[in-house]
Structure formats: C-alpha cells, structure tokens
Scaffold this motif. Structure first.
Motif, PDB file in Angstrom:
ATOM      1  N   LEU A  10      27.303 -15.380 -41.968  1.00  0.00           N
ATOM      2  CA  LEU A  10      27.100 -16.555 -42.243  1.00  0.00           C
ATOM      3  C   LEU A  10      25.737 -16.973 -42.049  1.00  0.00           C
ATOM      4  CD1 LEU A  10      28.971 -18.704 -43.639  1.00  0.00           C
ATOM      5  CD2 LEU A  10      29.127 -19.609 -41.404  1.00  0.00           C
ATOM      6  N   GLY A  11      25.028 -17.631 -43.064  1.00  0.00           N
ATOM      7  CA  GLY A  11      23.991 -17.986 -43.015  1.00  0.00           C
ATOM      8  C   GLY A  11      22.716 -17.164 -43.549  1.00  0.00           C
ATOM      9  N   TRP A  12      23.184 -16.139 -43.959  1.00  0.00           N
ATOM     10  CA  TRP A  12      22.235 -15.147 -44.659  1.00  0.00           C
ATOM     11  C   TRP A  12      22.709 -14.709 -45.993  1.00  0.00           C
ATOM     12  CZ3 TRP A  12      22.583 -10.028 -46.113  1.00  0.00           C
ATOM     13  CH2 TRP A  12      21.564  -9.133 -46.210  1.00  0.00           C
ATOM     14  N   ARG A  13      21.409 -14.606 -46.940  1.00  0.00           N
ATOM     15  CA  ARG A  13      22.136 -14.087 -48.300  1.00  0.00           C
ATOM     16  C   ARG A  13      21.077 -12.951 -48.886  1.00  0.00           C
ATOM     17  NH1 ARG A  13      19.990 -15.837 -53.388  1.00  0.00           N
ATOM     18  NH2 ARG A  13      19.139 -17.259 -52.352  1.00  0.00           N
ATOM     19  N   ALA A  14      21.517 -11.985 -49.226  1.00  0.00           N
ATOM     20  CA  ALA A  14      20.853 -10.747 -49.486  1.00  0.00           C
ATOM     21  C   ALA A  14      20.177 -11.226 -50.796  1.00  0.00           C
ATOM     22  CB  ALA A  14      21.692  -9.527 -49.839  1.00  0.00           C
ATOM     23  N   VAL A  65      17.530 -16.902 -45.194  1.00  0.00           N
ATOM     24  CA  VAL A  65      18.109 -17.307 -43.924  1.00  0.00           C
ATOM     25  C   VAL A  65      18.431 -18.839 -44.121  1.00  0.00           C
ATOM     26  CG1 VAL A  65      17.991 -17.770 -41.426  1.00  0.00           C
ATOM     27  CG2 VAL A  65      17.309 -15.509 -42.503  1.00  0.00           C
ATOM     28  N   ASP A  66      19.338 -19.487 -43.798  1.00  0.00           N
ATOM     29  CA  ASP A  66      19.752 -20.682 -44.042  1.00  0.00           C
ATOM     30  C   ASP A  66      19.094 -21.283 -42.281  1.00  0.00           C
ATOM     31  OD1 ASP A  66      20.702 -23.481 -43.782  1.00  0.00           O
ATOM     32  OD2 ASP A  66      22.803 -22.952 -43.961  1.00  0.00           O
ATOM     33  N   LEU A  67      18.053 -21.985 -42.515  1.00  0.00           N
ATOM     34  CA  LEU A  67      17.495 -22.328 -41.395  1.00  0.00           C
ATOM     35  C   LEU A  67      17.993 -23.661 -40.619  1.00  0.00           C
ATOM     36  CD1 LEU A  67      13.681 -21.994 -42.281  1.00  0.00           C
ATOM     37  CD2 LEU A  67      14.890 -20.539 -40.563  1.00  0.00           C
ATOM     38  N   ASP A  68      19.221 -24.336 -41.675  1.00  0.00           N
ATOM     39  CA  ASP A  68      19.877 -25.431 -40.782  1.00  0.00           C
ATOM     40  C   ASP A  68      21.042 -24.825 -40.019  1.00  0.00           C
ATOM     41  OD1 ASP A  68      18.366 -27.260 -42.119  1.00  0.00           O
ATOM     42  OD2 ASP A  68      19.630 -27.171 -44.030  1.00  0.00           O
TER      43      ASP A  68
END
Length: 198
Positions: A99-103, A116-119
C-alpha cells in the motif's frame, strides 16, 4: 524525418528516458536525463530529471523518509514545474505491491520501480524498498510541445535501467546512459561541456 518522429513518439511511455541532445541549451534541461513517469499522447507527458541533485537533505523536508533515501541522500530537482511539491520513486526487491506504492507501467526493466505516496507512513514501507529517491518538482510537456521538440532533435528516447533512477553518481548519468548505447550515441557522450574549447 516524420517516420523517425512517429517511431520516437511510439516508444515514449512510463519508464523510458528522454535524454537531452547536445543542441538543447535550456538550462532546465541541458544534459538532463528525464525518466517518463506518465504519458498520454493526446494530453501530456510528465517526468522527473534524474541528474539534478540539490544540496537539500531529504531529512530537511521529509524527516520521516530520510533514512530510506539512497546516496546522495538529497532532494533532486525533478524539473521546473511545481517546485513546491515532492514526489518519490522507490524500487522493490520482491513481488508484492505494498500500500502506498504504484508501479510504473510499460517497461519490464523497471517493473519494480514505482511512485510512492509520501502522505503514507514511511515505517510501513521501510523494509520494502531497495532504492528510494525524492524529487522536488517535475518536467511536463503538452502533446504538441513534446512532438515539436522530438522533431527538432532535442531529445533521444532511450531505454531506462533501475540504476539510472538510483545512481550514486548523478553528475555523470548523461554520459553513462549515452555511452552504453554504443555507436554514434557513445560518441555523443564525449561531447564537451563547452564546444568552443574544442
């Protein structure tokens, strides 16, 4: 010429590199290596410049993420647009998708590199990353703008490797990417910073 331009447009997709040709003098992009992170041929192309480290430590703006950053562990200037925002790229060693990472889609060589979702909480992803880099700002082109620049011979569109994104020697990335192409592009890698000194 139109055929070559169409071929270059066809290979622009997330995970590819836009490498500045020696004719590009814009200080924002001179000798830059841009990783495409999003591309819609009818709308826009977005990317981050991989070889512009700043002197700002990741810990100064994102303290929770500082320990994850690769060396040099500074924020990179991703481009001239949105300098007050940050985005991050990370490489995962395994096969999961936390969760929080998208290829990034489209290029098998970068299948394990993503946004990467930095939140999100850094501690939730800390053990997942094999590489992590933060960028302030991004590079962006409208569809016609990038087509025009390709037609002018401003960019080479080349394959990316994971080491490009997380290189420990960003100042030499432009030469390294061109050199590994072989042939004429390897020769371009020797182009002097100031051609008048040749």
């Amino acid at each position: 010429m139109m055929e070559a331009m169409r071929e270059q447009e066809d290979v622009i997709r997330p995970g590819r590199l836009l490498v500045a040709t020696p004719v590009l003098e814009d200080p924002n992009f001179r000798r830059s290596v841009v990783l495409v992170v999003d591309h819609d041929p009818e709308e826009a192309t977005l990317g981050v410049v991989l070889n512009r480290p700043t002197e700002v430590a990741v810990g100064q703006i994102l303290p929770g993420w500082a320990e994850l950053a690769d060396r040099p562990d500074v924020v990179f200037q991703g481009g001239p647009v949105g300098l007050d925002s940050a985005l991050a790229l990370a490489r995962l060693p395994g096969t999961g998708e936390p969760l929080g990472w998208r290829a990034l889609e489209g290029v098998p060589a970068l299948a394990r590199v993503g946004l990467v979702d930095l939140d999100g909480p850094p501690e939730a992803l800390a053990e997942e990353f094999a590489g992590f880099r933060v960028f302030a700002g991004y590079a962006g082109w409208g569809a016609d703008q990038l087509r025009s620049e390709l037609a002018e011979g401003t960019w080479y569109v080349l394959a990316a490797e994971p080491e490009d994104v997380f290189t420990a020697d960003p100042e030499r990335l432009w030469q390294a990417v061109l050199r590994r192409q072989g042939g004429d592009l390897a020769f371009v890698a020797t182009y002097p910073e100031d051609p008048s000194l040749n």
